[in-house]
Design a protein around this motif. Structure first.
Motif, PDB file in Angstrom:
ATOM      1  N   VAL A   1       0.848  -1.187   0.000  1.00  0.00           N
ATOM      2  CA  VAL A   1       0.000   0.000   0.000  1.00  0.00           C
ATOM      3  C   VAL A   1       0.885   1.240   0.000  1.00  0.00           C
ATOM      4  CG1 VAL A   1      -1.745   1.300   1.253  1.00  0.00           C
ATOM      5  CG2 VAL A   1      -1.839  -1.194   1.225  1.00  0.00           C
ATOM      6  N   GLN A   2       0.598   2.139  -0.929  1.00  0.00           N
ATOM      7  CA  GLN A   2       1.269   3.441  -0.922  1.00  0.00           C
ATOM      8  C   GLN A   2       0.315   4.456  -0.293  1.00  0.00           C
ATOM      9  OE1 GLN A   2       1.214   1.673  -4.186  1.00  0.00           O
ATOM     10  NE2 GLN A   2       2.966   0.677  -3.206  1.00  0.00           N
ATOM     11  N   LEU A   3       0.848   5.236   0.624  1.00  0.00           N
ATOM     12  CA  LEU A   3       0.031   6.196   1.358  1.00  0.00           C
ATOM     13  C   LEU A   3       0.560   7.598   1.126  1.00  0.00           C
ATOM     14  CD1 LEU A   3      -0.213   4.264   4.753  1.00  0.00           C
ATOM     15  CD2 LEU A   3      -1.864   4.265   2.884  1.00  0.00           C
ATOM     16  N   GLN A   4      -0.343   8.510   0.849  1.00  0.00           N
ATOM     17  CA  GLN A   4       0.030   9.904   0.612  1.00  0.00           C
ATOM     18  C   GLN A   4      -0.849  10.797   1.474  1.00  0.00           C
ATOM     19  OE1 GLN A   4       2.559  11.247  -1.463  1.00  0.00           O
ATOM     20  NE2 GLN A   4       1.997  13.025  -0.221  1.00  0.00           N
ATOM     21  N   ALA A   5      -0.223  11.437   2.449  1.00  0.00           N
ATOM     22  CA  ALA A   5      -0.955  12.317   3.353  1.00  0.00           C
ATOM     23  C   ALA A   5      -0.814  13.769   2.924  1.00  0.00           C
ATOM     24  CB  ALA A   5      -0.448  12.146   4.778  1.00  0.00           C
ATOM     25  N   CYS A   6      -1.857  14.535   3.175  1.00  0.00           N
ATOM     26  CA  CYS A   6      -1.801  15.968   2.891  1.00  0.00           C
ATOM     27  C   CYS A   6      -2.786  16.695   3.793  1.00  0.00           C
ATOM     28  CB  CYS A   6      -2.098  16.245   1.432  1.00  0.00           C
ATOM     29  SG  CYS A   6      -3.735  15.762   0.896  1.00  0.00           S
ATOM     30  N   GLY A   7      -2.706  18.006   3.785  1.00  0.00           N
ATOM     31  CA  GLY A   7      -3.653  18.810   4.534  1.00  0.00           C
ATOM     32  C   GLY A   7      -3.079  19.534   5.728  1.00  0.00           C
ATOM     33  N   SER A  20      -5.901  14.419   5.113  1.00  0.00           N
ATOM     34  CA  SER A  20      -6.387  13.283   4.346  1.00  0.00           C
ATOM     35  C   SER A  20      -5.216  12.394   3.955  1.00  0.00           C
ATOM     36  CB  SER A  20      -7.148  13.740   3.110  1.00  0.00           C
ATOM     37  OG  SER A  20      -6.287  14.427   2.228  1.00  0.00           O
ATOM     38  N   CYS A  21      -5.516  11.144   3.747  1.00  0.00           N
ATOM     39  CA  CYS A  21      -4.511  10.163   3.362  1.00  0.00           C
ATOM     40  C   CYS A  21      -5.105   9.304   2.259  1.00  0.00           C
ATOM     41  CB  CYS A  21      -4.103   9.312   4.552  1.00  0.00           C
ATOM     42  SG  CYS A  21      -2.911   8.009   4.177  1.00  0.00           S
ATOM     43  N   ALA A  22      -4.500   9.358   1.097  1.00  0.00           N
ATOM     44  CA  ALA A  22      -4.953   8.573  -0.037  1.00  0.00           C
ATOM     45  C   ALA A  22      -4.101   7.319  -0.159  1.00  0.00           C
ATOM     46  CB  ALA A  22      -4.866   9.399  -1.313  1.00  0.00           C
ATOM     47  N   SER A 110       5.378   0.969  15.966  1.00  0.00           N
ATOM     48  CA  SER A 110       6.341  -0.019  15.494  1.00  0.00           C
ATOM     49  C   SER A 110       5.580  -1.258  15.021  1.00  0.00           C
ATOM     50  CB  SER A 110       7.312  -0.396  16.623  1.00  0.00           C
ATOM     51  OG  SER A 110       8.039   0.722  17.040  1.00  0.00           O
ATOM     52  N   GLY A 111       5.898  -1.709  13.854  1.00  0.00           N
ATOM     53  CA  GLY A 111       5.239  -2.893  13.355  1.00  0.00           C
ATOM     54  C   GLY A 111       4.088  -2.627  12.412  1.00  0.00           C
ATOM     55  N   MET A 112       3.733  -1.347  12.202  1.00  0.00           N
ATOM     56  CA  MET A 112       2.704  -1.051  11.223  1.00  0.00           C
ATOM     57  C   MET A 112       3.152  -1.533   9.854  1.00  0.00           C
ATOM     58  SD  MET A 112       0.108   0.459  12.671  1.00  0.00           S
ATOM     59  CE  MET A 112       0.349  -0.602  14.091  1.00  0.00           C
ATOM     60  N   ASP A 113       2.203  -2.008   9.077  1.00  0.00           N
ATOM     61  CA  ASP A 113       2.560  -2.576   7.782  1.00  0.00           C
ATOM     62  C   ASP A 113       3.071  -1.531   6.795  1.00  0.00           C
ATOM     63  OD1 ASP A 113      -0.188  -4.972   7.870  1.00  0.00           O
ATOM     64  OD2 ASP A 113       1.894  -5.172   8.540  1.00  0.00           O
ATOM     65  N   TYR A 114       2.410  -0.379   6.780  1.00  0.00           N
ATOM     66  CA  TYR A 114       2.759   0.650   5.804  1.00  0.00           C
ATOM     67  C   TYR A 114       2.679   2.035   6.444  1.00  0.00           C
ATOM     68  CZ  TYR A 114       1.912  -3.150   2.529  1.00  0.00           C
ATOM     69  OH  TYR A 114       1.958  -4.351   1.873  1.00  0.00           O
ATOM     70  N   TRP A 115       3.544   2.911   5.930  1.00  0.00           N
ATOM     71  CA  TRP A 115       3.591   4.303   6.384  1.00  0.00           C
ATOM     72  C   TRP A 115       3.575   5.245   5.195  1.00  0.00           C
ATOM     73  CZ3 TRP A 115       3.383   5.823  11.387  1.00  0.00           C
ATOM     74  CH2 TRP A 115       3.660   4.866  12.363  1.00  0.00           C
ATOM     75  N   GLY A 116       2.935   6.384   5.401  1.00  0.00           N
ATOM     76  CA  GLY A 116       3.044   7.454   4.439  1.00  0.00           C
ATOM     77  C   GLY A 116       4.061   8.474   4.899  1.00  0.00           C
ATOM     78  N   LYS A 117       4.453   9.354   4.010  1.00  0.00           N
ATOM     79  CA  LYS A 117       5.295  10.475   4.408  1.00  0.00           C
ATOM     80  C   LYS A 117       4.455  11.432   5.242  1.00  0.00           C
ATOM     81  CE  LYS A 117       8.405  10.244   0.463  1.00  0.00           C
ATOM     82  NZ  LYS A 117       8.992  10.962  -0.701  1.00  0.00           N
ATOM     83  N   GLY A 118       5.090  12.114   6.147  1.00  0.00           N
ATOM     84  CA  GLY A 118       4.360  12.958   7.064  1.00  0.00           C
ATOM     85  C   GLY A 118       3.923  14.274   6.475  1.00  0.00           C
ATOM     86  N   THR A 119       3.000  14.903   7.170  1.00  0.00           N
ATOM     87  CA  THR A 119       2.560  16.241   6.840  1.00  0.00           C
ATOM     88  C   THR A 119       2.643  17.085   8.105  1.00  0.00           C
ATOM     89  OG1 THR A 119       0.790  17.561   5.834  1.00  0.00           O
ATOM     90  CG2 THR A 119       0.099  15.703   7.205  1.00  0.00           C
ATOM     91  N   GLN A 120       3.202  18.291   7.983  1.00  0.00           N
ATOM     92  CA  GLN A 120       3.467  19.127   9.135  1.00  0.00           C
ATOM     93  C   GLN A 120       2.215  19.873   9.574  1.00  0.00           C
ATOM     94  OE1 GLN A 120       6.478  19.676  10.964  1.00  0.00           O
ATOM     95  NE2 GLN A 120       5.113  20.807  12.338  1.00  0.00           N
TER      96      GLN A 120
END
Length: 125
Positions: A1-7, A20-22, A110-120
């Motif tokens: 899963v690819q995750l993209q956060a914004c907002g 939001s996270c797509a 720790s241990g989450m399957d997937y991470w998105g890049k962060g949003t400040q």
């Protein structure tokens, strides 16, 4: 899963932001989805998680009653509505996905399957 956060952004205390996270790449509805945050000089901490169907949610005590997590499985999106923001909500917010829903989310992720890049998110006093 690819995750993209914004907002993320800059807001005054008492204000609101909507993150939001797509997701793409795998069957979104198979995964519990959630958010973590990390403030400068602090460890990453759990914010909120929503179950695969959206019928269950868990919030950190520090955000309960102010933040609302929701998801739209048709749009492969998870939303974090943040109201009544406080300066201590400042940090980088990360979207995460995991096949499991429940207590495993309540620590540092720790241990989450997937991470998105962060949003400040920055909340000024």
């Amino acid at each position: 899963v690819q995750l993209q956060a914004c907002g993320g952004g800059l807001v005054q205390a008492g204000g609101s932001l909507r993150l939001s996270c797509a997701a793409s790449g795998r069957t979104f509805s198979n995964y519990a989805m959630g958010w973590f945050r990390q403030a400068p000089g602090k460890e990453r901490e759990f914010v909120a998680v929503i179950s695969r169907s959206g019928g269950g949610t868990i919030y950190a005590d520090s955000v309960a009653g102010r933040f609302t997590i929701s998801r739209d499985n048709a749009k492969n999106t998870v939303i974090l509505q943040m109201n009544t923001l406080k300066p201590e909500d400042t940090g980088v917010y990360y979207c995460a996905a995991d096949l499991a829903y429940g207590g495993g989310w309540l620590k540092d992720g720790s241990g989450m399957d997937y991470w998105g890049k962060g949003t400040q998110v920055t909340v000024s006093s």
